[in-house]
Design an enzyme around this catalytic site. Structure first.
Site, PDB file in Angstrom:
ATOM      1  N   ASP A 100       0.881  -1.435  -0.216  1.00 25.62           N
ATOM      2  CA  ASP A 100       0.259  -0.361   0.505  1.00 25.62           C
ATOM      3  C   ASP A 100       1.683   1.100   0.060  1.00 25.62           C
ATOM      4  O   ASP A 100       2.091   1.346   0.484  1.00 25.62           O
ATOM      5  CB  ASP A 100      -0.647   0.084   1.104  1.00 25.62           C
ATOM      6  N   ASP A 202      -3.165   4.447  -2.346  1.00 25.24           N
ATOM      7  CA  ASP A 202      -3.642   5.080  -1.750  1.00 25.24           C
ATOM      8  C   ASP A 202      -4.387   6.843  -1.488  1.00 25.24           C
ATOM      9  O   ASP A 202      -3.593   7.759  -2.181  1.00 25.24           O
ATOM     10  CB  ASP A 202      -3.764   5.294   0.226  1.00 25.24           C
ATOM     11  N   GLU A 244      -6.222   4.390  -6.120  1.00 27.74           N
ATOM     12  CA  GLU A 244      -7.636   4.310  -5.764  1.00 27.74           C
ATOM     13  C   GLU A 244      -7.471   5.571  -5.809  1.00 27.74           C
ATOM     14  O   GLU A 244      -7.256   6.210  -5.726  1.00 27.74           O
ATOM     15  CB  GLU A 244      -7.649   4.087  -3.679  1.00 27.74           C
ATOM     16  N   HIS A 318     -11.114  -2.255   3.824  1.00 27.95           N
ATOM     17  CA  HIS A 318     -11.398  -1.641   5.075  1.00 27.95           C
ATOM     18  C   HIS A 318     -11.607  -0.455   5.822  1.00 27.95           C
ATOM     19  O   HIS A 318     -11.742  -0.220   6.478  1.00 27.95           O
ATOM     20  CB  HIS A 318      -9.493  -2.153   4.668  1.00 27.95           C
ATOM     21  N   ASP A 319     -12.624   0.070   4.661  1.00 25.32           N
ATOM     22  CA  ASP A 319     -12.983   0.918   4.309  1.00 25.32           C
ATOM     23  C   ASP A 319     -14.428   0.867   4.385  1.00 25.32           C
ATOM     24  O   ASP A 319     -15.061   2.190   4.804  1.00 25.32           O
ATOM     25  CB  ASP A 319     -12.823   1.963   3.148  1.00 25.32           C
TER      26      ASP A 319
HETATM   27  C1  GLC Z   1      -7.789   5.667   2.076  1.00 30.12           C
HETATM   28  C2  GLC Z   1      -7.713   4.513   2.671  1.00 30.12           C
HETATM   29  C3  GLC Z   1      -8.524   4.940   3.735  1.00 30.12           C
HETATM   30  C4  GLC Z   1      -7.797   5.652   4.520  1.00 30.12           C
HETATM   31  C5  GLC Z   1      -7.537   7.190   3.661  1.00 30.12           C
HETATM   32  C6  GLC Z   1      -6.314   7.841   4.705  1.00 30.12           C
HETATM   33  O1  GLC Z   1      -9.166   6.200   1.808  1.00 30.12           O
HETATM   34  O2  GLC Z   1      -8.691   3.250   2.349  1.00 30.12           O
HETATM   35  O3  GLC Z   1      -7.902   3.809   5.032  1.00 30.12           O
HETATM   36  O4  GLC Z   1      -8.033   6.181   6.046  1.00 30.12           O
HETATM   37  O5  GLC Z   1      -7.486   6.756   2.304  1.00 30.12           O
HETATM   38  O6  GLC Z   1      -5.198   7.538   3.892  1.00 30.12           O
END
Ligand code: GLC
Length: 546
Positions: A100, A202, A244, A318-319
């Site tokens: 990640d 991310d 992402e 995970h979110d």
């Molecule tokens: C992304 C991650 C999340 C995190 C955010 C800030 O959305 O998936 O878990 O809190 O970025 O890094």
């Protein structure tokens, strides 16, 4: 195209949230040796690569999405030597480890930020985004953080504000600074040289921001930066990259992942998730499930990326809440509905991502008190929303339905006290349903959910039509059924799924009709889709025409 397709198009991905996966030393927190001890589970599932949520050194304000050293491992997770062993042991099983990459922001405890806040002329000052107070005092503008509250925090010592699109402990890195960019690329090469199979990036759509103009996602410099990054790190390496991008549109996705783009393998976008959120209150206000809306978005992406670009396929991460609780039935029809969701997802075009525990149909947890939650986002919004008049009960309902801790309760390995996750006290409660829902119990059942996922991974490797066939939707306005066909040359797969707990009868549309062999099914005894069919509760079938 099929012959020269990249390896990650045939691979099935699996996401590990290390904190909640497997604890080897009894401190209640999952770790890298714990992951290594479970690699055979992943190999057996047929996984091609693992997206490993962050394991870097971190004060853990956001469970590792706040990195204080990009070249070290958090002690609770292990050591660099453990990481090297994980990469090697996974590789020996044909599994790549994808790191990640959290580079929109660092931790405020990163050495760069410690230096940067020392003085306005510190050489690292410009690694972050600093602004003077507004003319009348106060924050430079009214940008809001994704975790609630202002996106600017004041630094007393140097008299300026710094930007943080997430928590104040996650200051945004200044991508406008070429030295910062070079430092990130060096770090990426350092990991690539160590043998990682790629990166999940991310909130990567935020790095091209122009905060003064209020442009955050998909900013003017995003694609130039990604191309530069590609040339400095990824070019010539056979790795997978997944960005992402909450803001991605179908057109935008081609800019990232089109053949000529020279940026990323694919984006991980959320249009199908967000269509299920309340327009005003977002995810915190539960909204009734709308299959027609969900299908519309899935189809839009399948069609738009048919010729170029590549989709990530997922229900959960995970979110997000647990798939079976959100889109299936986590009670009476838990097992069949978990399998239905797996079939529908894997039969689409793209790379499927299984979130840990999805392969055994893990469910949302139902916390009864805010003290049971651990997630920084949930806790921040609890404070903000209850202060604004939302009742604690309403907030709890929203958090139990869509909150991030649903995905973060420990992986349920067996029926023992802490689900085989730890011998100690887990950092967040284990779901009490681990007594029946666990890996050992599911594996003992030849008709279990794991067996269903294993089969799907095998089919994707074996069938070019599943990887590369085109996609045609049917019954688009049907509120209970989802139907589509995949076609490549003479091959056809027809998929029909019931998203309800009732028996639903339907006339099979002409193009969908087939007879052949059920290659993925959650009830026995169907080898054709023809005429009028009765679909049993949460029944899904994929038939390969013969
Ligand atoms: C992304 C991650 C999340 C995190 C955010 C800030 O959305 O998936 O878990 O809190 O970025 O890094």
């Amino acid at each position: 195209m099929t012959d020269h397709a990249p390896w990650w198009q045939a691979a099935t991905a699996y996401q590990i949230y290390p904190r909640s996966f497997c604890d080897s030393d009894g401190d209640g927190i999952g770790d890298i040796p714990g992951i290594i001890s479970k690699l055979d589970h992943l190999a057996d599932l047929g996984i091609g690569f693992v997206w490993l949520s962050p394991v870097y050194a971190s004060p853990m304000a956001d469970n590792g999405y706040d990195i204080s050293d990009y070249r070290d491992i958090a002690p609770e997770f292990g050591t660099l030597a453990d990481m090297d062993r994980l990469i090697a042991e996974a590789k020996a099983r044909g599994i790549g480890i994808v790191m990640d990459l959290v580079v929109n922001h660092s931790s405020d405890e990163h050495e760069w930020f410690r230096q940067a806040r020392e003085s306005r002329d510190n050489p690292y000052r410009d690694y972050y985004v600093w602004r003077d107070p507004a003319p009348g005092g106060g924050a430079p503008n009214d940008l809001q953080s994704n975790f609630g509250g202002p996106a600017w925090s004041y630094d007393e010592r140097t008299g300026q504000y710094y930007l943080h699109l997430f928590d104040r402990k996650q200051p945004d890195l200044n991508w406008q600074n070429p030295e910062l960019r070079r430092a990130i690329y060096d770090m990426m090469n350092w990991w690539l040289d160590r043998g990682v199979a790629g990166f999940r990036m991310d909130v990567i759509d935020l790095i091209g921001k122009d905060p003064d103009a209020g442009i955050i996602a998909d900013g003017p410099d995003l694609h130039p930066f990604l191309r530069e990054m590609h040339d400095a790190t990824l070019k010539g390496r056979d790795v997978v990259t997944v960005g992402e991008a909450w803001s991605a549109t179908t057109e935008g996705a081609l800019k990232y992942s089109g053949r000529e783009a020279g940026e990323l393998s694919m984006v991980f976008q959320f249009a199908h998730i967000v269509q299920g959120w309340d327009e005003k209150h977002g995810k915190w206000k539960p909204k009734p499930f709308d299959l027609v809306g969900l299908k519309r978005v899935l189809t839009e992406w399948q069609v738009a990326l048919a010729q170029d670009g590549w989709n990530s396929l997922f229900w959960s991460n995970h979110d997000l809440p647990r798939a079976v609780s959100k889109y299936g039935d986590d009670g009476r029809f838990r097992v069949v509905s978990a399998k239905m969701l797996a079939t529908v997802l894997h039969m689409m075009k793209g790379t499927p991502y299984i979130y840990q525990g999805e392969e055994i149909g893990m469910t949302n947890i139902r916390f009864t008190d805010i003290s049971q939650f651990r997630d920084i986002e949930t806790l921040n919004f609890h404070r903000i929303q209850t202060a604004a008049g939302v009742t604690p009960g309403d907030f709890l309902a929203g958090a139990n339905s869509n909150g991030r801790d649903n995905a973060r309760t420990p992986m349920q390995w067996d029926a023992s006290d802490q689900a085989g996750f730890t011998t100690g006290e887990p950092w967040i409660e284990v779901n009490p349903n681990h007594a029946t829902i666990n890996v050992a119990a599911d594996r003992a059942d030849p008709d279990g959910i794991i067996a269903h996922y294993r089969e799907l991974a095998g089919l994707r490797r074996a069938l070019p039509v599943m990887r590369h066939g085109d996609y045609t939707p049917y019954l688009e306005d049907h509120p209970k059924l989802m139907a589509y066909a995949r076609r490549l040359d003479d091959a056809q797969i027809s998929v029909l799924a019931n998203f309800t707990g009732e028996t639903v009868s339907a006339d099979v549309p002409e193009g969908l009709a087939v007879s052949g062999r059920a290659i993925s099914a959650n009830y026995p005894g169907r080898d054709a889709l023809k005429g009028t069919v009765e679909l049993r509760p949460y029944e899904a079938v994929a038939i390969l025409a013969e």
